[in-house]
Design an enzyme around this catalytic site. Structure first.
Site, mmCIF file in Angstrom:
data_model
loop_
_atom_site.group_PDB
_atom_site.id
_atom_site.type_symbol
_atom_site.label_atom_id
_atom_site.label_comp_id
_atom_site.label_asym_id
_atom_site.label_seq_id
_atom_site.Cartn_x
_atom_site.Cartn_y
_atom_site.Cartn_z
ATOM 1 N N GLU A 1 0.470 -1.232 0.220
ATOM 2 C CA GLU A 1 -0.200 -0.104 0.026
ATOM 3 C C GLU A 1 1.315 0.833 -0.082
ATOM 4 O O GLU A 1 0.123 2.242 -0.213
ATOM 5 C CB GLU A 1 -0.785 -0.121 1.659
ATOM 6 C CG GLU A 1 -1.576 1.073 0.713
ATOM 7 C CD GLU A 1 -3.248 -0.115 1.998
ATOM 8 O OE1 GLU A 1 -3.397 0.713 2.576
ATOM 9 O OE2 GLU A 1 -3.203 -1.024 2.438
ATOM 10 N N ASP A 2 1.955 1.036 0.153
ATOM 11 C CA ASP A 2 2.791 2.391 1.078
ATOM 12 C C ASP A 2 3.790 2.946 0.731
ATOM 13 O O ASP A 2 4.767 3.426 0.686
ATOM 14 C CB ASP A 2 3.263 2.595 2.292
ATOM 15 C CG ASP A 2 1.782 2.878 3.194
ATOM 16 O OD1 ASP A 2 0.550 3.450 2.562
ATOM 17 O OD2 ASP A 2 2.100 2.656 4.240
#
Length: 174
Positions: free
Chosen positions: A56-57
């Site tokens: 996600e990051d």
């Protein structure tokens, strides 16, 4: 394998810092893993706890997780990675995206639910303390989310619900 996952996550998150402090981002996944270790767990769950935010990051892709850590860890990461992100669903507002994410996470595995509960336990006090404005939205979202995480570890389920309730009380929400 757990040490490799921690090392991989540390490199992937690199110089990232927690939103409200100068703390290295990797400290959050370390705490999530520690919380998961406090209840019945598997090595794959601990690896996934360390790696839960990398897809996600960071630029890391799920295929890379699968190659390095196997299908079970990759499946957990896929379950824990938000599908309904703004980049993927720009036509939906945050509330609509989060509602769909709650519906999706209602059907994730009990292992992924346990890790997500640990994530909520670690994030909630930090957000409430450091960004009360966002905390109001976040607590509403986490209240809805924790309701569907039943089936994860029961101790962490109660702890997560308690963190959300305490956050609401601290911010004067009903």
């Amino acid at each position: 394998m757990e040490e490799e996952a921690l090392e991989f996550a540390t490199k992937a998150h690199g110089e990232q810092q927690r939103k409200y402090s100068e703390e290295a981002y990797i400290e959050h996944p370390k705490r999530v893993a520690k919380i998961v270790k406090s209840v019945p767990h598997s090595a794959e769950m601990i690896c996934a706890a360390y790696l839960h935010d990398v897809v996600e990051d960071t630029p890391v892709k799920i295929e890379e997780i699968r190659e390095k850590f196997g299908q079970k860890v990759a499946n957990l990461i896929a379950e824990l990675t938000d599908e309904y992100m703004k980049v993927n669903y720009p036509h939906l507002n945050r509330r609509a995206r989060k509602e769909r994410e709650v519906q999706r996470q209602a059907n994730i595995s009990k292992e992924a639910k346990t890790i997500k509960l640990a994530d909520v336990i670690d994030n909630t006090p930090d957000i409430v303390r450091n960004d009360p404005g966002f905390g109001r939205k976040y607590l509403w979202e986490m209240e809805k989310l924790t309701q569907v995480l039943i089936g994860g570890d029961p101790i962490l389920f109660e702890k997560a619900r308690k963190e959300v309730a305490e956050g609401k009380k601290a911010l004067g929400l009903k």
